[in-house]
Design an enzyme around this catalytic site. Sequence first.
Site, PDB file in Angstrom:
ATOM      1  CD  GLU A   1      42.632  44.231  32.897  1.00  0.00           C
ATOM      2  OE1 GLU A   1      42.990  43.391  33.749  1.00  0.00           O
ATOM      3  OE2 GLU A   1      42.246  45.369  33.201  1.00  0.00           O
TER       4      GLU A   1
ATOM      5  N   GLY B   1      42.914  40.057  34.199  1.00  0.00           N
ATOM      6  CA  GLY B   1      44.253  40.492  33.793  1.00  0.00           C
ATOM      7  C   GLY B   1      44.783  39.732  32.587  1.00  0.00           C
TER       8      GLY B   1
ATOM      9  CD  GLU C   1      38.761  42.248  35.830  1.00  0.00           C
ATOM     10  OE1 GLU C   1      37.705  42.143  35.162  1.00  0.00           O
ATOM     11  OE2 GLU C   1      39.891  42.226  35.319  1.00  0.00           O
TER      12      GLU C   1
ATOM     13  CB  ALA D   1      45.330  39.530  38.910  1.00  0.00           C
TER      14      ALA D   1
END
Length: 270
Positions: free
Chosen positions: A125, A122, A145, A77
């Site tokens: 993911e 992300g 993260e 992200a």
Amino acid sequence: MELQTVHLRFEPVSQDPEEAASSGQIAVVELHRPKALNAINRQMVADLASVLDALDAAAPRAVVLTGAGNRAFAAGADIKEMVSYSAVQAAAFAREGQRILARLETLSAPTIAAVNGFALGGGCELAMCCDLILAGANASFGQPEVKLAVIPGFGGTQRLVRRVGRQRALELMMTGRTVKASEAVALGLALSVSEEAVLDDALKLARRIAANGPVAVSMVKRAVHETDRLDIDAGLAAEASLFGLCFATADQEEGMAAFVERRPARFTGA
Ligand code: DAK
């Protein structure tokens, strides 16, 4: 379709010019923020929603997801955007992101992530929402993260455990360490390492899958995904129902007739 942060193009399943038009399509979705290592910002989440709408309309036989450039699939992200999020914006980003990833995971077409570089946070993911993950020789995967003092928020705590098992997933998420392509394969996170261009390998694999009965391929996917949370008896009952449903398709008649008549099958997806 060239949106600001995601590009979508289609290729025919068959590379034979005479068959190309009738052979169905493979969709290639490219995350396109190469200068930011394809980091996922709000614009990209919105663009992915538009691409998913286009995929619903086009019903391709397979979808390949990759990153622009040769450095990253997606480095996570967008930290520079997230740094100034209010709690309300973070919650909206989370809700929309999770909705998009769930849509990707449940697309009826088979999906392949062609991971060409970093797939972090992300990005990892997002790859895990695809049915299959192919790793380029320079691929690396991780859920870093905790280094930013947050936890995976796009499903990593759930999907990584299902891919690699609880202990390995916990180790990766608690250390935040990055694994290279070969270790990702050993863990079961990626299917294989491509020595040449991973996108080419992903397209080859997509073509092999797309040559089969499209409805049956999507039912295989449903039989696996939709029974995830069931015990084996309920899963077998669901499999039997989906097996029965295949016999309501023209492709099943065509596939079996072609076998009996010793000729190649011509599937239409009906
Ligand atoms: N966000 C924004 N920009 C990024 C980025 C990222 N995740 N990763 C890289 N970039 C940018 C860099 O800032 C740099 O931009 P400029 O400075 O040139 O403008 C450019 O991409 C090139 O990166 P580097 O110069 O750093 O390149 P290096 O080769 O030196 O390093 C690297 C590559 C991938 C090791 C490094 O960039 C890196 O560590 N990046 C961050 C990786 C990371 O921590 N990823 C996880 C992010 S956290 C949520 C749901 C999900 C998430 C959060 C919330 N909700 C439900 C609310 C997900 C969180 C994450 O993914």
